[in-house]
Design a protein around this motif. Structure first.
Motif, PDB file in Angstrom:
ATOM      1  N   CYS A  72       0.828  -1.211   0.000  1.00  0.00           N
ATOM      2  CA  CYS A  72       0.000   0.000   0.000  1.00  0.00           C
ATOM      3  C   CYS A  72       0.858   1.254   0.000  1.00  0.00           C
ATOM      4  O   CYS A  72       0.480   2.275  -0.591  1.00  0.00           O
ATOM      5  N   GLY A  73       2.018   1.193   0.646  1.00  0.00           N
ATOM      6  CA  GLY A  73       2.948   2.321   0.577  1.00  0.00           C
ATOM      7  C   GLY A  73       3.383   2.583  -0.853  1.00  0.00           C
ATOM      8  O   GLY A  73       3.404   3.729  -1.320  1.00  0.00           O
ATOM      9  N   ILE A  74       3.721   1.525  -1.572  1.00  0.00           N
ATOM     10  CA  ILE A  74       4.105   1.648  -2.979  1.00  0.00           C
ATOM     11  C   ILE A  74       2.955   2.218  -3.796  1.00  0.00           C
ATOM     12  O   ILE A  74       3.132   3.151  -4.585  1.00  0.00           O
ATOM     13  N   ALA A  75       1.756   1.683  -3.621  1.00  0.00           N
ATOM     14  CA  ALA A  75       0.596   2.161  -4.376  1.00  0.00           C
ATOM     15  C   ALA A  75       0.314   3.632  -4.080  1.00  0.00           C
ATOM     16  O   ALA A  75      -0.001   4.400  -5.000  1.00  0.00           O
ATOM     17  N   ASN A  76       0.444   4.040  -2.827  1.00  0.00           N
ATOM     18  CA  ASN A  76       0.212   5.451  -2.473  1.00  0.00           C
ATOM     19  C   ASN A  76       1.197   6.370  -3.175  1.00  0.00           C
ATOM     20  O   ASN A  76       0.824   7.442  -3.667  1.00  0.00           O
ATOM     21  N   VAL A  77       2.458   5.977  -3.213  1.00  0.00           N
ATOM     22  CA  VAL A  77       3.468   6.809  -3.877  1.00  0.00           C
ATOM     23  C   VAL A  77       3.163   6.915  -5.366  1.00  0.00           C
ATOM     24  O   VAL A  77       3.189   8.006  -5.940  1.00  0.00           O
ATOM     25  N   ILE A  78       2.868   5.795  -6.000  1.00  0.00           N
ATOM     26  CA  ILE A  78       2.585   5.822  -7.434  1.00  0.00           C
ATOM     27  C   ILE A  78       1.330   6.649  -7.723  1.00  0.00           C
ATOM     28  O   ILE A  78       1.266   7.356  -8.725  1.00  0.00           O
ATOM     29  N   LYS A  79       0.372   6.595  -6.832  1.00  0.00           N
ATOM     30  CA  LYS A  79      -0.857   7.395  -6.995  1.00  0.00           C
ATOM     31  C   LYS A  79      -0.561   8.894  -6.869  1.00  0.00           C
ATOM     32  O   LYS A  79      -1.096   9.702  -7.624  1.00  0.00           O
TER      33      LYS A  79
END
Length: 189
Positions: A72-79
């Motif tokens: 989720c940390g990765i997804a948040n950054v990409i978002k």
């Protein structure tokens, strides 16, 4: 191509007993090892952190909900951040070097793709480089917390390595003491 680096630093440190990101190894905070590499790769550096934290002087991406894991940390950054290449490092892996990340970046041969290492036939999902300019990864569900589940639908390319030190992470005080010995006695680092 625009490259951003991000330190994943939103964990609980429950096995460590207190906040390991600020534990010192050879006179330097653990998170500073990752930040050094991140800035060697890109001038555009973020820290993915807990929902209620700030890091003075650094750009941060706060977790939308606490402790959902690195996926989720990765997804948040990409978002939140627009880039062609995303470099993700863990705050507790002090032996990752610029050349390890450069090797992953150099292996990008299509888009979208995630590139990570394989050691002893085991996939190592950190450090990882993700090339996803169209943000395809955001179609995946990060709620199960595993990085592999987040990236498997965009394609994963692995680079074989025998260098186990890249993946040495600090989970408890005995790991920290072992890392101190490695720095003291090893020429591998």
């Amino acid at each position: 191509m625009k490259t951003v680096s991000c330190i994943l630093a939103g964990g609980k440190s429950s096995r460590f007993g207190n906040d390991k990101r600020f534990a010192t190894l050879n006179g330097k905070k653990l998170i500073d090892y990752a930040l050094q590499v991140a800035f060697e790769i890109s001038n555009d550096v973020y820290i993915s952190t807990r929902h209620n934290e700030t890091f003075e002087g650094y750009k941060i991406i706060k977790d939308q909900k606490p402790f959902l894991g690195p996926a989720c940390g990765i997804a948040n950054v990409i978002k939140e951040v627009s880039a062609d290449i995303y470099v993700f490092l863990a705050a507790d892996m002090p032996f990752v070097k610029k050349e390890h990340i450069s090797r992953l970046i150099d292996a990008i041969d299509k888009k979208p793709i995630a590139v990570c290492y394989k050691q002893n036939n085991k996939l190592k999902t950190l450090p990882i480089v993700i090339c996803d300019p169209d943000k395809e990864i955001l179609k995946m569900d990060c709620s199960n917390r595993r990085i592999l589940d987040l990236i498997e639908n965009i394609g994963v390319k692995t680079i074989k390595t025998d260098n186990e030190m890249i993946f040495f992470n600090i989970n408890n005080y005995s790991d920290l003491k072992e890392a101190e010995k490695i720095l003291l006695y090893s020429k591998k680092i």
